[in-house]
Scaffold this motif. Structure first.
Motif, short mmCIF file in Angstrom:
data_model
loop_
_atom_site.label_atom_id
_atom_site.label_comp_id
_atom_site.label_asym_id
_atom_site.label_seq_id
_atom_site.Cartn_x
_atom_site.Cartn_y
_atom_site.Cartn_z
N PRO A 136 -27.86 15.99 -4.37
CA PRO A 136 -28.18 15.52 -5.73
C PRO A 136 -29.61 15.04 -5.90
O PRO A 136 -30.15 15.04 -7.01
CB PRO A 136 -27.18 14.37 -5.94
CG PRO A 136 -26.74 13.96 -4.57
CD PRO A 136 -26.78 15.22 -3.75
N GLU A 137 -30.26 14.66 -4.80
CA GLU A 137 -31.64 14.19 -4.88
C GLU A 137 -32.59 15.24 -5.44
O GLU A 137 -33.68 14.92 -5.93
CB GLU A 137 -32.14 13.75 -3.49
CG GLU A 137 -31.49 12.48 -2.97
CD GLU A 137 -30.16 12.72 -2.29
OE1 GLU A 137 -29.64 11.77 -1.68
OE2 GLU A 137 -29.63 13.85 -2.34
N TYR A 138 -32.20 16.53 -5.38
CA TYR A 138 -33.08 17.60 -5.84
C TYR A 138 -32.65 18.20 -7.18
O TYR A 138 -33.25 19.19 -7.64
CB TYR A 138 -33.15 18.70 -4.77
CG TYR A 138 -33.85 18.24 -3.51
CD1 TYR A 138 -35.24 18.20 -3.44
CD2 TYR A 138 -33.12 17.80 -2.41
CE1 TYR A 138 -35.88 17.75 -2.30
CE2 TYR A 138 -33.75 17.35 -1.26
CZ TYR A 138 -35.13 17.32 -1.21
OH TYR A 138 -35.77 16.86 -0.08
N ASP A 139 -31.64 17.61 -7.81
CA ASP A 139 -31.14 18.17 -9.07
C ASP A 139 -32.22 18.23 -10.14
O ASP A 139 -32.36 19.23 -10.86
CB ASP A 139 -29.96 17.35 -9.58
CG ASP A 139 -28.69 17.58 -8.77
OD1 ASP A 139 -28.68 18.51 -7.94
OD2 ASP A 139 -27.71 16.82 -8.96
N GLU A 194 -32.30 20.70 2.48
CA GLU A 194 -30.93 21.21 2.35
C GLU A 194 -30.61 22.33 3.34
O GLU A 194 -29.45 22.56 3.67
CB GLU A 194 -30.70 21.72 0.93
CG GLU A 194 -30.75 20.65 -0.14
CD GLU A 194 -30.69 21.21 -1.54
OE1 GLU A 194 -30.32 20.47 -2.47
OE2 GLU A 194 -31.02 22.41 -1.73
#
Length: 272
Positions: free
Chosen positions: A197-200, A94
């Motif tokens: 969102p992949e790391y939520d 990110e």
């Protein structure tokens, strides 16, 4: 005997707390901040014992000029506390290039410039103490703070090397390694990358299971800081907070175990 202490990032957090504690007991303080108005209360209260200087630590030339002005004003600088810094929150994927460079500019290069500026002053005096604000996250890592972790790992390597280089000049070096404290380090002072969102799920998991008293009380660090400054034989490293040591210990034990498991492969790679 009163000392003269140069503190960067003195507008808030540890920097301001320690600056005021030093002034209260009669030391002289050179307090730097990007926003000078943040130091108005200390200036009005302590008068000639404080020299407030506007400084962006990312500006190497300005850092050298600030040290020269402090030396001219007070005649000596006994202690440098490199406190300026902030946290960049976000997964490594990110983090933008701009965010990454700015994190390293302040947390590592800003510290380096002030360190380089102070060494000639302390060498000429024949004594001095350089105190670097590192972190437990300069020794171990957690997710979502990769660039912050990297900046503090860099500070650790720089400062450990520095200690061996300047000891003969009568200059001591100490790395202060706090665990989490309830300053605004993760609030107004922090930067946050745009979330993916992949790391939520990982972020949610990382936020669970924390003890209620995980964040230390900043004011409680003052006694330790004063004791360190007054020490005739200060340590190279000083952990702050009750969670620092038990957090680090198993991590380093795991490192040694892994190195030991692969010791034969490591030795064979030497070739002779």
């Amino acid at each position: 005997m009163a000392k003269t202490i140069f503190i960067t990032g003195a507008s808030r957090g540890f920097g301001k707390l320690w600056a005021e504690a030093l002034l209260q007991r009669g030391d002289k303080v050179v307090a730097t901040a990007r926003d000078l108005s943040s130091l108005d209360d200390l200036v009005s209260k302590y008068g000639d014992n404080i020299l407030a200087l506007q400084l962006d630590v990312n500006n190497r030339e300005a850092g050298f000029a600030a040290v020269a002005k402090a030396k001219e004003h007070f005649g000596s600088i006994d202690v440098l506390i490199n406190n300026a810094g902030y946290g960049l929150f976000g997964a490594i994927e990110e983090n933008t290039e701009k965010e990454a460079r700015e994190q390293m500019e302040t947390n590592f290069f800003g510290l380096l410039w002030l360190t380089q500026a102070i060494i000639p002053v302390m060498r000429e005096q024949g004594h001095g103490h350089i105190i670097q604000l590192s972190s437990v996250l300069g020794l171990i890592t957690i997710p979502m703070l990769g660039l912050y972790n990297a900046s503090k790992f860099a500070v650790e390597g720089l400062s450990e090397t520095l200690a061996t280089e300047v000891k003969g000049f009568g200059i001591n070096v100490t790395l202060i390694e706090p665990n989490g404290f309830a300053t605004d380090w993760s609030g107004a002072s922090a930067a946050q990358s745009v979330a993916m969102p992949e790391y939520d799920a990982l972020k949610a998991a990382s936020a669970t299971g924390r003890p209620d008293d995980m964040w230390g009380v900043p004011e409680a660090t003052t006694e330790a800081a004063l004791k360190l400054i007054d020490s005739e034989n200060p340590p190279l490293r000083l952990l702050l907070g009750k969670y620092a040591y038990p957090w680090i210990k198993p991590n380093y034990e795991n490192r040694f175990n892994e190195w030991n498991d692969w010791a034969d492969v490591s030795a064979a790679a030497h070739g002779k």
